[in-house]
Design an enzyme around this catalytic site. Structure first.
Site, mmCIF file in Angstrom:
data_model
loop_
_atom_site.group_PDB
_atom_site.id
_atom_site.type_symbol
_atom_site.label_atom_id
_atom_site.label_comp_id
_atom_site.label_asym_id
_atom_site.label_seq_id
_atom_site.Cartn_x
_atom_site.Cartn_y
_atom_site.Cartn_z
ATOM 1 C CG MET A 118 -1.995 -1.105 1.112
ATOM 2 S SD MET A 118 -3.559 -0.726 1.927
ATOM 3 C CE MET A 118 -3.032 -0.546 3.623
ATOM 4 C CB SER B 174 4.474 -0.487 10.480
ATOM 5 O OG SER B 174 3.207 0.005 10.093
ATOM 6 C CG HIS C 27 6.991 -2.319 1.975
ATOM 7 N ND1 HIS C 27 6.829 -1.129 2.654
ATOM 8 C CD2 HIS C 27 5.809 -2.979 2.081
ATOM 9 C CE1 HIS C 27 5.606 -1.062 3.140
ATOM 10 N NE2 HIS C 27 4.969 -2.173 2.815
#
Length: 282
Positions: A29, A186, A36
């Protein structure tokens, strides 16, 4: 240089043009961080070509306010992906491109995997997650799908729907990447002040405590202590802490020798909600 692709048709044409035997896929997202990038790097090593999606999926949010304030930094994301430009196709669709005129989630039967933890705290969240992953898998048809263990319940639900929908795509689980203080990386971490970031390290420390005492303390006592450790900090409030059976995700009240569990936690850090988990072996 990265040239993002917004159209599903153009993406499919680019995939065909490359004619890769193995295609990796990393759904995100956006607001990319080292977690990531670790998924992307592994995918590049294990596949001929990789698709990375940057799409904030509206159907998995329970709050329109949370959706509105979710970090969106597309230009920064594309810069972070630039070193891998030769191996990547970057998909940046609109909601209309993926959902058409009806932005709604499908209804899945997860056989109880969504009853606890995130499922209880965020009703319908996993319906939205499963919907968007199914849409993206259908468009991309990857050989391998890469997901982080930080979202452990999500990982188990995607593994379940892979079987239910008979995908040929392999689901590859990748370890949680942590900051130097143990905080799980995060996209929401960028909203933490220095003080909140410092307080947030107690989330991982509480999981480590549970892992350390599982053989000597009853689970209700561990849960009370974790609750106390989190809630005593001024800006933290525990949403849940559970020790669960990893395949069914059912919380356990008693541990037995030789078993492996998952300690899962969600904490409100001021207005930011963070989740984490850890493997716990008895």
């Amino acid at each position: 240089m990265i040239h993002p692709i917004e159209s599903r048709e153009k993406l499919q044409n680019e995939i065909k043009k490359r004619d890769s035997k193995n295609l990796g896929f990393v759904p995100t997202m956006g607001a990319l961080h080292k977690g990531h990038l670790s998924l992307i790097q592994r995918s590049i090593v294990e596949n001929d070509r990789v698709v990375v999606s940057l799409f904030v999926n509206p159907t998995q949010f329970n709050s329109s306010k949370d959706l509105k304030h979710y970090p969106k930094v597309i230009e920064e994301d594309l810069l972070k992906l630039t070193p891998y430009a030769d191996q990547l196709l970057v998909f940046t669709p609109t909601a209309k491109e993926l959902y058409g005129n009806q932005i709604v989630a499908k209804t899945f039967d997860f056989k109880g995997l969504d009853l606890y933890m995130e499922g209880a705290s965020r009703p319908h969240h996993f319906q939205g997650v499963a919907t968007i992953v199914e849409i993206l898998i259908d468009i991309i048809q990857p050989t391998r799908l890469y997901l982080g263990e930080k979202d452990f319940q999500q990982l188990q639900i995607i593994r379940f729907i892979k079987q239910q929908l008979r995908w040929t795509t392999q689901v590859i689980a990748c370890p949680t990447i942590r900051e130097s203080n143990g905080l799980a990386m995060s996209s929401r971490n960028i909203k933490l002040s220095q003080d909140l970031r410092k307080q947030s390290q107690s989330i991982y420390q509480s999981l480590l405590y549970a892992k350390e005492v599982i053989k000597t303390h009853p689970i209700p006592l561990i849960k009370r202590e974790v609750t106390k450790r989190i809630n005593r900090l001024p800006n933290l409030k525990l949403d849940y802490f559970e020790i669960v059976e990893p395949n069914t995700l059912i919380p356990i009240s008693r541990a037995q020798k030789g078993q492996s569990f998952r300690g899962c936690i969600a904490v409100h850090v001021d207005t930011i909600r963070l989740i984490d988990n850890i493997e716990i072996c008895y």
